[in-house]
Motif scaffolding. Structure first.
Motif, mmCIF file in Angstrom:
data_model
loop_
_atom_site.group_PDB
_atom_site.id
_atom_site.type_symbol
_atom_site.label_atom_id
_atom_site.label_comp_id
_atom_site.label_asym_id
_atom_site.label_seq_id
_atom_site.Cartn_x
_atom_site.Cartn_y
_atom_site.Cartn_z
ATOM 1 N N UNK A 131 0.839 -1.193 0.000
ATOM 2 C CA UNK A 131 0.000 0.000 0.000
ATOM 3 C C UNK A 131 0.877 1.246 0.000
ATOM 4 N N UNK A 132 1.895 1.225 0.838
ATOM 5 C CA UNK A 132 2.768 2.397 0.923
ATOM 6 C C UNK A 132 3.629 2.535 -0.326
ATOM 7 N N UNK A 133 4.307 1.461 -0.679
ATOM 8 C CA UNK A 133 5.231 1.508 -1.806
ATOM 9 C C UNK A 133 4.575 1.919 -3.117
ATOM 10 N N UNK A 134 3.394 1.368 -3.385
ATOM 11 C CA UNK A 134 2.740 1.662 -4.659
ATOM 12 C C UNK A 134 1.602 2.669 -4.515
ATOM 13 N N UNK A 135 1.454 3.172 -3.299
ATOM 14 C CA UNK A 135 0.390 4.139 -3.068
ATOM 15 C C UNK A 135 -0.920 3.539 -3.556
ATOM 16 N N UNK A 136 -1.183 2.340 -3.096
ATOM 17 C CA UNK A 136 -2.312 1.553 -3.586
ATOM 18 C C UNK A 136 -3.154 1.149 -2.397
ATOM 19 N N UNK A 137 -4.433 1.424 -2.476
ATOM 20 C CA UNK A 137 -5.314 1.086 -1.358
ATOM 21 C C UNK A 137 -5.868 -0.329 -1.519
ATOM 22 N N UNK A 138 -5.338 -1.257 -0.776
ATOM 23 C CA UNK A 138 -5.745 -2.656 -0.917
ATOM 24 C C UNK A 138 -7.054 -2.933 -0.197
ATOM 25 N N UNK A 139 -7.987 -3.506 -0.938
ATOM 26 C CA UNK A 139 -9.309 -3.774 -0.390
ATOM 27 C C UNK A 139 -9.547 -5.258 -0.200
ATOM 28 N N UNK A 140 -8.891 -6.059 -1.023
ATOM 29 C CA UNK A 140 -9.180 -7.477 -1.008
ATOM 30 C C UNK A 140 -8.018 -8.247 -1.613
ATOM 31 N N UNK A 141 -8.032 -9.548 -1.419
ATOM 32 C CA UNK A 141 -6.993 -10.322 -2.081
ATOM 33 C C UNK A 141 -7.526 -11.661 -2.541
ATOM 34 N N UNK A 142 -6.845 -12.217 -3.515
ATOM 35 C CA UNK A 142 -7.212 -13.516 -4.067
ATOM 36 C C UNK A 142 -5.974 -14.386 -3.998
ATOM 37 N N UNK A 143 -6.103 -15.513 -3.298
ATOM 38 C CA UNK A 143 -4.961 -16.410 -3.183
ATOM 39 C C UNK A 143 -5.381 -17.813 -3.554
ATOM 40 N N UNK A 144 -4.753 -18.352 -4.568
ATOM 41 C CA UNK A 144 -5.099 -19.694 -5.030
ATOM 42 C C UNK A 144 -3.833 -20.502 -5.273
ATOM 43 N N UNK B 142 -1.289 -18.311 -7.308
ATOM 44 C CA UNK B 142 -1.736 -17.051 -7.892
ATOM 45 C C UNK B 142 -2.081 -16.133 -6.743
ATOM 46 N N UNK B 143 -1.419 -14.982 -6.686
ATOM 47 C CA UNK B 143 -1.688 -14.043 -5.605
ATOM 48 C C UNK B 143 -1.958 -12.663 -6.185
ATOM 49 N N UNK B 144 -3.131 -12.166 -5.944
ATOM 50 C CA UNK B 144 -3.497 -10.860 -6.475
ATOM 51 C C UNK B 144 -4.167 -10.017 -5.394
ATOM 52 N N UNK B 145 -3.767 -8.756 -5.352
ATOM 53 C CA UNK B 145 -4.388 -7.833 -4.407
ATOM 54 C C UNK B 145 -5.260 -6.867 -5.196
ATOM 55 N N UNK B 146 -6.486 -6.709 -4.755
ATOM 56 C CA UNK B 146 -7.415 -5.815 -5.436
ATOM 57 C C UNK B 146 -7.601 -4.544 -4.625
ATOM 58 N N UNK B 147 -7.766 -3.450 -5.316
ATOM 59 C CA UNK B 147 -7.978 -2.203 -4.603
ATOM 60 C C UNK B 147 -7.969 -1.034 -5.553
ATOM 61 N N UNK B 148 -7.576 0.127 -5.041
ATOM 62 C CA UNK B 148 -7.574 1.328 -5.877
ATOM 63 C C UNK B 148 -6.169 1.898 -6.004
ATOM 64 N N UNK B 149 -5.783 2.187 -7.222
ATOM 65 C CA UNK B 149 -4.467 2.771 -7.455
ATOM 66 C C UNK B 149 -4.486 4.232 -6.997
ATOM 67 N N UNK B 150 -3.326 4.845 -6.993
ATOM 68 C CA UNK B 150 -3.244 6.224 -6.511
ATOM 69 C C UNK B 150 -4.248 7.148 -7.201
ATOM 70 N N UNK B 151 -4.289 7.072 -8.530
ATOM 71 C CA UNK B 151 -5.210 7.948 -9.259
ATOM 72 C C UNK B 151 -6.665 7.688 -8.883
ATOM 73 N N UNK B 152 -7.034 6.415 -8.842
ATOM 74 C CA UNK B 152 -8.435 6.086 -8.604
ATOM 75 C C UNK B 152 -8.876 6.344 -7.169
ATOM 76 N N UNK B 153 -7.951 6.263 -6.223
ATOM 77 C CA UNK B 153 -8.405 6.474 -4.845
ATOM 78 C C UNK B 153 -8.607 7.965 -4.567
#
Ligand SMILES: [Mn+2]
Ligand SMILES: [Mn+2]
Ligand SMILES: [Zn+2]
Ligand SMILES: [Zn+2]
Lengths: 156, 156
Positions: A131-144, B142-153
């Motif tokens: 979140x800090x490094x990419x300035x990304x607000x994480x809301x959820x995750x998918x792990x498979x 497979x690991x993915x984090x969902x959320x909002x990028x800097x612009x979108x947040x």
DNA sequence: CTCCTTATTGAAAATGATTTTCATTACCAT
DNA sequence: ATGGTAATGAAAATCATTTTCAATAAGGAG
């Protein structure tokens, strides 16, 4: 043993009405099916079950309702690679967030919730770091995890 | 600075031939495009690029080749929720396995490889635990984090 | 409870990504 | 160089999901 909230209102009515959506028979049926499901249902799976209780319902309504539910965050939409989307209540009977083990041999999907203690903590830390490094607000995750189930690994 | 192995053979020729597949111009073009790509390409993205170098190639060949590559484990096939599959070389120029941050606002996908030290170790442990508990042979994850990028947040 | 506005619905048609078919072409082992 | 066979492209077929549109039914107002 009915899962109601407040004055006999199913738990989701509130959130639904709050967003301006109407409560309809079709939607009740669909949510009922999702609530009772113990597997990952496709739109058509749901349509078939719904059709049994409510023969007039159309597949279109299934898709439309699933779309709303996903946007409200009440269900998750998954792609397990079999060409159709699959859905699961966010808070199922099990109620807990979980991850998946997917067998590439037979497409079986195993839910797992028994996280190692550190797993949860690490996930939190990872999310914080990202979140800090990419300035990304994480809301959820998918792990498979992909691999071979017991049956399929024997065959090979 | 060409990425060749052995006697001027691209790295993938070996594995390809070993599985009985023939080396064709179309396949070379497709792998070239994947190797140079720095984004997650769809079949059509690849088709358009390939068509420029090799106007006779058909979209069908793109799909067929991608299917083979995915089965061989040379590429990953992803679903980022935009209705089309997207592909990425398993070992890209960056060469490293990575995870994704997906913005649900604008669909931007960020690759990240800078794992926390513990992350790798924990993943190993988790996989080991799951493998034993569910008698499941884990091959990939497979690991993915969902959320909002800097612009979108900011917009919200 | 009745009316009225408007969200919702089902059926049918449309869409669009991916697959299949099939006759033709081109690898590549011999 | 040649033949057997995998690979290919064009066009048609699939099939999950979406869109269109006229008919219906929630549910707030009175
Ligand atoms: Mn699940
Ligand atoms: Mn990536
Ligand atoms: Zn299996
Ligand atoms: Zn964004």
């Amino acid at each position: 043993m009915r899962a109601k909230h407040g004055l006999g209102q199913p738990w989701w009515h509130g959130k639904f009405r709050g967003c301006g959506y109407r409560i309809t028979l079709g939607r009740e049926v669909i949510l009922d099916i999702l609530a009772k499901a113990d597997t990952h249902l496709s739109a058509e799976d749901i349509y078939i079950k719904a059709h049994a209780q409510y023969p007039n319902i159309g597949l279109t309504t299934i898709y439309r309702t699933l779309d709303i539910l996903a946007n409200l965050g009440l269900i998750y939409k998954f792609d397990f690679g079999d060409g159709r989307a699959r859905y699961e209540l966010t808070k199922g009977p099990k109620g807990t967030h979980h991850h998946h083990l997917i067998c590439t041999g037979c497409n079986r999907v195993i839910d797992y919730t028994d996280f190692i203690d550190e797993e949860v903590e690490l996930l939190r830390q990872t999310e914080k770091g990202l979140a800090k490094k990419y300035n990304f607000k994480i809301i959820n995750h998918l792990i498979q995890f992909y691999g071979l189930c017991n049956k399929c690994s024997v065959k090979r």
